[in-house]
Design an enzyme around this catalytic site. Structure first.
Site, mmCIF file in Angstrom:
data_model
loop_
_atom_site.group_PDB
_atom_site.id
_atom_site.type_symbol
_atom_site.label_atom_id
_atom_site.label_comp_id
_atom_site.label_asym_id
_atom_site.label_seq_id
_atom_site.Cartn_x
_atom_site.Cartn_y
_atom_site.Cartn_z
ATOM 1 N N TRP A 130 6.308 50.872 30.247
ATOM 2 C CA TRP A 130 6.766 50.448 31.431
ATOM 3 C C TRP A 130 5.780 50.605 32.662
ATOM 4 C CZ3 TRP A 130 10.532 53.566 34.735
ATOM 5 C CH2 TRP A 130 11.215 52.618 35.722
ATOM 6 N N ASP A 211 11.581 59.258 27.461
ATOM 7 C CA ASP A 211 12.365 58.519 28.543
ATOM 8 C C ASP A 211 13.321 57.605 27.399
ATOM 9 O OD1 ASP A 211 13.530 56.637 30.121
ATOM 10 O OD2 ASP A 211 11.601 55.678 30.695
ATOM 11 N N LYS A 246 21.771 50.470 31.775
ATOM 12 C CA LYS A 246 21.749 49.256 30.758
ATOM 13 C C LYS A 246 23.046 49.574 29.998
ATOM 14 C CE LYS A 246 17.652 49.238 31.929
ATOM 15 N NZ LYS A 246 16.654 48.265 32.638
HETATM 16 N N1 KET Z 1 12.786 53.660 31.911
HETATM 17 C C1 KET Z 1 12.469 52.747 31.223
HETATM 18 C C2 KET Z 1 11.622 52.579 29.974
HETATM 19 C C3 KET Z 1 12.967 51.311 31.830
HETATM 20 O O1 KET Z 1 12.688 50.453 31.067
HETATM 21 C C4 KET Z 1 13.562 51.304 33.027
HETATM 22 C C5 KET Z 1 13.953 49.968 33.664
HETATM 23 C C6 KET Z 1 13.795 52.586 33.641
HETATM 24 C C7 KET Z 1 13.467 53.773 32.980
HETATM 25 C C8 KET Z 1 14.786 52.657 34.684
HETATM 26 O O2 KET Z 1 15.907 52.779 34.587
HETATM 27 P P1 KET Z 1 16.868 52.993 35.854
HETATM 28 O O3 KET Z 1 17.865 53.622 35.416
HETATM 29 O O4 KET Z 1 17.147 51.601 36.470
HETATM 30 O O5 KET Z 1 16.171 53.767 37.150
HETATM 31 N N2 KET Z 1 13.545 49.112 33.343
HETATM 32 C C9 KET Z 1 14.001 47.687 33.880
HETATM 33 C C10 KET Z 1 14.131 47.235 35.017
HETATM 34 C C11 KET Z 1 12.786 47.889 35.751
HETATM 35 O O6 KET Z 1 11.738 47.647 35.652
HETATM 36 O O7 KET Z 1 13.495 48.806 37.011
HETATM 37 C C12 KET Z 1 12.835 46.739 33.172
HETATM 38 O O8 KET Z 1 11.840 47.080 32.357
HETATM 39 O O9 KET Z 1 13.141 45.495 33.324
#
Ligand code: KET
Length: 397
Positions: A130, A211, A246
């Site tokens: 990511w 993660d 998610k």
């Molecule tokens: N870790 C991973 C691996 C991940 O894909 C995301 C979000 C997050 C953490 C962040 O989670 P949050 O609870 O929103 O802070 N991924 C999606 C959204 C983004 O890029 O923010 C994505 O990869 O599309």
């Protein structure tokens, strides 16, 4: 005063999502950002979440500052879900868990803590990972490097190379791992591979940072936490960032947590104290609302059961879409192999599409993928699957 401030080139995921919103075409399809949409193409409000919110609305009460580490009921629920209801590490109080603004907040608080106490270490992320992993750890002042992971030739993991690279790192190096549903590839380690990796991490005295943003989207809530449970059982000290964005469809409420598994309770208390200090310096304390909703669902058996059923249905829908996309492409392009779509796990598939093909998909067909060729399969639905298969077949032909 600000002439020296350069323009922000944008974020490969969030800026793409903004471009999608601006696109006036009616038939556009968003397979960019990692968001789960239902079969009607809507962002779902889960029934368990709605019911918990209705309960809270009747009795919302005052909203004081939470403690720096967040709400106690939420933190306890996180520990149970992430480490399991029979976890020895939870029972003996040797995990420091704090509520954070999303999984991103957990990664950042963890990286700030690490920079203070493991300042000369380097951070190793998977190739690819990511994008924000690199940005977050670099933002804390770390040098970030990548270990081999995805094998474009086989669509699998370059496991021997990965293990070799990690096995050669100096002690106390920080190794970022995706607990399940690898982003962006959808390719995870097998249980046997995790076991081998855990032994190397332990022997080399490395600092694993897991993660887990997609618990429940791979094979199930318990199954997806396998690596975490294996590390805890092996006696490793490690970090876990988890997110409810998610699996609760609560993206904007910013619900996440950071857990640090320590040697004993006294150590966990010291670590928690320093994490609180990192929080205080960043944003002082986390927000109340989302954590109340998540805790109400997880701590109320009937709501929790309903949530698990809904999550299972989301997982099954993604699975079905994977199968339909594969079949759709194989029928349009006979003789080509699209089994990667059904082998991969979670919200994402690495399509192998080149940047120009991704661009053509977007410009000619209104189908949005991330420039790397990552597709969010959770954006596919019965309404758009044929359109997407047609579009992909066109750019692949
Ligand atoms: N870790 C991973 C691996 C991940 O894909 C995301 C979000 C997050 C953490 C962040 O989670 P949050 O609870 O929103 O802070 N991924 C999606 C959204 C983004 O890029 O923010 C994505 O990869 O599309």
């Amino acid at each position: 005063m600000f002439q020296h401030v350069p323009a922000f080139p944008g974020d490969p995921i969030l800026s793409l999502n903004e471009d999608f919103q601006q696109d006036p075409r009616a038939g556009k399809v968003n397979l960019g950002i990692g968001i789960y949409f239902d079969d009607a193409g809507r962002l779902p409000v889960m029934a368990a979440v709605r019911e918990a919110e209705e309960g809270l609305a009747r009795d919302i009460g005052p909203r004081p500052y939470l403690p720096m580490e967040g709400a106690a009921a939420y933190r306890a629920a996180v520990q149970q879900l992430v480490f399991g209801s029979r976890s020895e590490a939870v029972r003996t109080g040797r995990i420091a868990t704090l509520q954070t603004p999303g999984g991103s907040g957990a990664l950042r608080v963890g990286s700030d803590f690490l920079k203070t106490y493991f300042g000369t270490s380097q951070v190793w992320i998977s190739d690819p990972s990511w994008d924000n992993h690199r940005a977050i750890f670099e933002g804390s002042g770390f040098k970030v490097k990548a270990y081999p992971y995805y094998d474009a030739a086989t669509g699998g993991v370059r496991f021997d190379e990965m293990l070799g690279a990690i096995g050669a790192l100096p002690a106390r190096s920080i190794v970022l791992l995706h607990a399940c549903c690898h982003n962006p590839t959808g390719v995870d380690l097998t249980r046997a591979q995790w076991a081998e990796l855990v032994a190397v991490l332990q022997e080399r005295q490395l600092v694993p940072f897991l993660d887990m943003a997609y618990q429940g989207f791979g094979d199930g809530l318990e199954e997806d936490a396998f690596a975490i449970r294996a590390m805890a059982a092996a006696g490793l000290r490690f970090f876990v960032a988890n997110s409810f964005s998610k699996n609760f469809s609560l993206y904007g409420e910013r619900c996440g947590a950071l857990s640090v598994v320590c040697a004993d309770e006294a150590e966990a208390q010291r670590v928690l104290g320093q994490l609180k200090s990192a929080v205080r310096r960043n944003y002082s304390n986390p927000p109340t609302y989302g954590a109340r909703v998540v805790a109400a669902v997880l701590n109320t058996p009937a709501l929790r059961e309903r949530w698990q059923e809904e999550l299972q249905a989301m997982r099954a829908r993604i699975h079905a879409m994977r199968g339909q996309l594969r079949a759709g492409l194989e029928s349009r392009l006979p003789g080509r192999d699209f089994s990667c779509f059904t082998r991969q796990r979670g919200m994402f598939s690495y399509t192998g599409l080149a940047p120009q093909q991704v661009q053509r998909l977007r410009e000619s067909h209104g189908v949005y993928l991330v420039g790397s060729g990552r597709m969010c399969v959770a954006g596919l639905s019965v309404r758009n699957i044929e359109v997407v298969a047609d579009a992909m077949a066109d750019v692949l032909a």
